[in-house]
Scaffold this active site. Structure first.
Site, short mmCIF file in Angstrom:
data_model
loop_
_atom_site.label_atom_id
_atom_site.label_comp_id
_atom_site.label_asym_id
_atom_site.label_seq_id
_atom_site.Cartn_x
_atom_site.Cartn_y
_atom_site.Cartn_z
N GLN A 71 99.28 -55.32 -39.07
CA GLN A 71 98.87 -55.02 -36.93
C GLN A 71 98.08 -54.21 -36.91
OE1 GLN A 71 103.65 -56.21 -36.57
NE2 GLN A 71 101.99 -56.26 -34.45
N HIS A 72 97.54 -54.92 -35.65
CA HIS A 72 96.67 -53.46 -35.11
C HIS A 72 95.07 -53.28 -35.28
CE1 HIS A 72 100.80 -52.07 -33.45
NE2 HIS A 72 100.89 -52.34 -34.67
N ASP A 226 102.68 -59.18 -39.23
CA ASP A 226 102.97 -59.88 -40.33
C ASP A 226 104.60 -59.21 -40.09
OD1 ASP A 226 102.99 -56.85 -40.16
OD2 ASP A 226 102.26 -56.84 -42.33
O1 LIG Z 1 101.48 -50.83 -37.89
C1 LIG Z 1 102.24 -51.71 -38.54
C2 LIG Z 1 103.66 -52.04 -37.58
O2 LIG Z 1 102.96 -51.59 -36.11
C3 LIG Z 1 102.89 -52.33 -40.24
O3 LIG Z 1 103.94 -52.82 -40.44
C4 LIG Z 1 101.50 -52.81 -40.54
O4 LIG Z 1 101.80 -54.42 -40.03
C5 LIG Z 1 101.48 -52.97 -41.85
O5 LIG Z 1 102.52 -53.94 -42.64
P1 LIG Z 1 102.72 -54.07 -43.93
O6 LIG Z 1 101.11 -54.02 -44.63
O7 LIG Z 1 103.44 -52.47 -44.57
O8 LIG Z 1 103.19 -55.16 -44.11
#
Ligand SMILES: O=C(CO)[C@@H](O)[C@H](O)COP(=O)(O)O
Ligand SMILES: Nc1ncnc2c1ncn2[C@@H]1O[C@H](COP(=O)(O)OP(=O)(O)O)[C@@H](O)[C@H]1O
Length: 475
Positions: A71-72, A226
């Site tokens: 995300q983000h 994700d």
């Molecule tokens: O910043 C967040 C949720 O707000 C993280 O969960 C990212 O979405 C990255 O996820 P992973 O690569 O650790 O699964």
């Protein structure tokens, strides 16, 4: 048999699963690694996606595909659709000051009621403010802003023009300029960050809406963030809570109603089915274990063996694992600390134990944060790469004082994306019914003293951080 593909373009790698659209049975899979670092050229994700798809046997016999992604991340595009600069990822904390300024300018309550969340350095909106302040020439070139999964879907669809960019409600809800309740962008908040709002944003598709056609005529789904992908892959029901130990640590819960936590602990995101996904996310996750393994020069299996050989509490050693700063609690410039060292307790086993316990306590604090903001947590489902650690699996129920349900290790984010792809094909009002993964329940006698000692050490770190005027260390 109709086949669907699901992709998890996550922080460390790209994973692809190919499943039977009707039953959800796994047919084949593949993966490829992503480069390290918190700013990444999106082209690297594209190449990893091609490699992972090849390893999963290609798309020739696949009917639909959806991408879930980290995300983000800020993928800024110019008028021609070229990336303006390498993407700034969710775990890049250079925008910590921008986040603080944005929250001060509007007030945390106003952010929480407008978007469901109070922005921290992870959120896209803070990265746009950072860009405007630190790279004004790049900021002036921005014609469209996408997220990692939007950009990959766009590339698969032929990248025909900025007006063909699409996203979904779950990932849009992590930008900081989207209202998940109204289902609409808040362009005023985008303008507050960037200084202008003449920027194209991806069209937000409905959960089962098609995003057009990709290679080999494959139907594309909207994709999702994700964490929303994991909830769909696990088949989480409203009220059920998951804990993911990936690069990030994530405590998430599917909910029928939105949240607006003005303290910022709980992010009020949307899920991939039209509901909500309140979550608390830590910057530190599985890499705490990777770092401990590297320090002790052992692999994950041996790290687990060492940790399980030590007693609860690691003989008094407490690791506060803010190795990349932290987000929950919001201490982006903090560093990790090891407390309570003595001649007697400084052993390899205690160091391994303190790393595992420190990570579990950090996640335990996030669980407490969710509870304090109204989420009932009676049991959790554990997933992510770090959940492959035997020590994590065995110690989690004791440290958290909770039953922990363990599904078989699998790519649940990619599975959720595959389920979304199958849903696009049916066009039904709900996702196809796939068998929920079987879980084994782990219980253990609670060891609250481990969390108590950790809380005292973490408090000392936070106090020092405030005293030091939020200084950001060189990393
Ligand atoms: O910043 C967040 C949720 O707000 C993280 O969960 C990212 O979405 C990255 O996820 P992973 O690569 O650790 O699964
Ligand atoms: N057996 C294991 N024990 C502990 N950590 C593990 C194990 N296997 C993989 N990992 C870690 O899990 C992480 C990858 O998990 P993953 O959920 O795919 O992360 P992400 O989705 O953030 O890319 C890596 O940091 C890796 O070292």
């Amino acid at each position: 048999m109709t086949l669907v593909a699901g992709v998890d373009s996550s922080t460390q790698s790209c994973k692809v699963v190919i499943r039977d659209a009707d039953s959800g049975a796994l047919v084949r899979e593949g993966s490829a690694t992503h480069p390290d670092g918190t700013e990444v050229d999106p082209q690297a994700w594209w190449l990893a996606l091609q490699e992972a798809l090849d390893r999963a046997g290609g798309l020739a016999d696949v009917t639909a595909l959806s991408i879930a992604g980290q995300q983000h991340g800020l993928v800024a595009l110019d008028e021609r659709g070229d990336v303006v600069r390498p993407a700034l990822l969710w775990n890049d904390v250079r925008s910590a000051d921008a986040a603080r300024d944005l929250v001060t300018e509007l007030g945390p309550g106003a952010w929480a009621s407008a978007t469901g969340s109070v922005p921290v350095a992870s959120f896209t909106v803070t990265k746009l403010r950072w860009l405007a302040e630190h790279e004004p020439e790049n900021a002036a070139r921005v014609a469209a802003v996408a997220l990692p999964h939007d950009w990959l879907t766009w590339r698969l669809s032929g990248a025909r023009g900025l007006d063909t960019l699409v996203t979904d409600r779950s990932d849009a809800s992590g930008t900081g300029y989207f209202d998940p309740v109204a289902g609409e962008y808040r362009r005023d908040l985008l303008a507050l960050a960037l200084g202008r709002d003449d920027v194209r944003l991806p069209r937000v598709l409905a959960p089962a809406e098609s995003a057009g056609e990709g290679p080999d005529g494959v139907t594309l789904g909207a994709g999702c963030g994700d964490n929303a992908g994991a909830a769909l892959g696990l088949g989480l029901r409203a009220g059920e809570v998951s804990v993911s130990v990936g690069t990030s640590g994530v405590v998430a819960c599917v909910s029928d109603s939105p949240t607006h936590d003005r303290s910022g602990v709980v992010a009020g995101f949307a899920d991939a089915t039209g509901r909500y996904l309140p979550l608390a996310c830590t910057l530190n996750g599985s890499r705490v274990l990777d770092a401990a393994g590297a320090l002790l020069d052992v692999d994950h299996e041996e790290l687990s063996r060492l940790a399980l050989a030590a007693a609860p509490g690691a003989g008094g050693l407490v690791q506060v694992p803010y190795l990349v700063g932290e987000r929950t609690p919001d201490l982006p410039g903090a560093t990790g600390e090891l407390h309570g060292m003595t001649l007697d307790n400084l052993t390899r086993a205690n160091l391994a134990r303190a790393a595992v316990e420190g990570l579990l306590c950090l996640l335990g604090s996030a669980i407490t944060g969710m509870r304090e903001h109204g989420v009932a947590v009676e049991a959790v489902t554990l997933l992510g790469g770090g959940a492959r650690s035997e020590a994590v699996r065995r110690l989690a129920p004791a440290v958290w004082g909770l039953p922990v349900d363990l599904p078989a290790p699998a790519q649940y984010v990619a599975d959720g994306a595959a389920r979304q792809a199958a849903w696009v094909l049916t066009g039904a009002s709900a996702p196809p019914v796939w068998e929920r993964p079987a879980t084994a329940r782990m219980s253990a006698e609670a060891t609250p003293e481990v969390m108590e000692r950790y809380a005292a050490a973490a408090e000392a770190v936070a106090a020092r951080y405030v005293e030091n005027d939020h200084s950001m260390p060189d990393r």
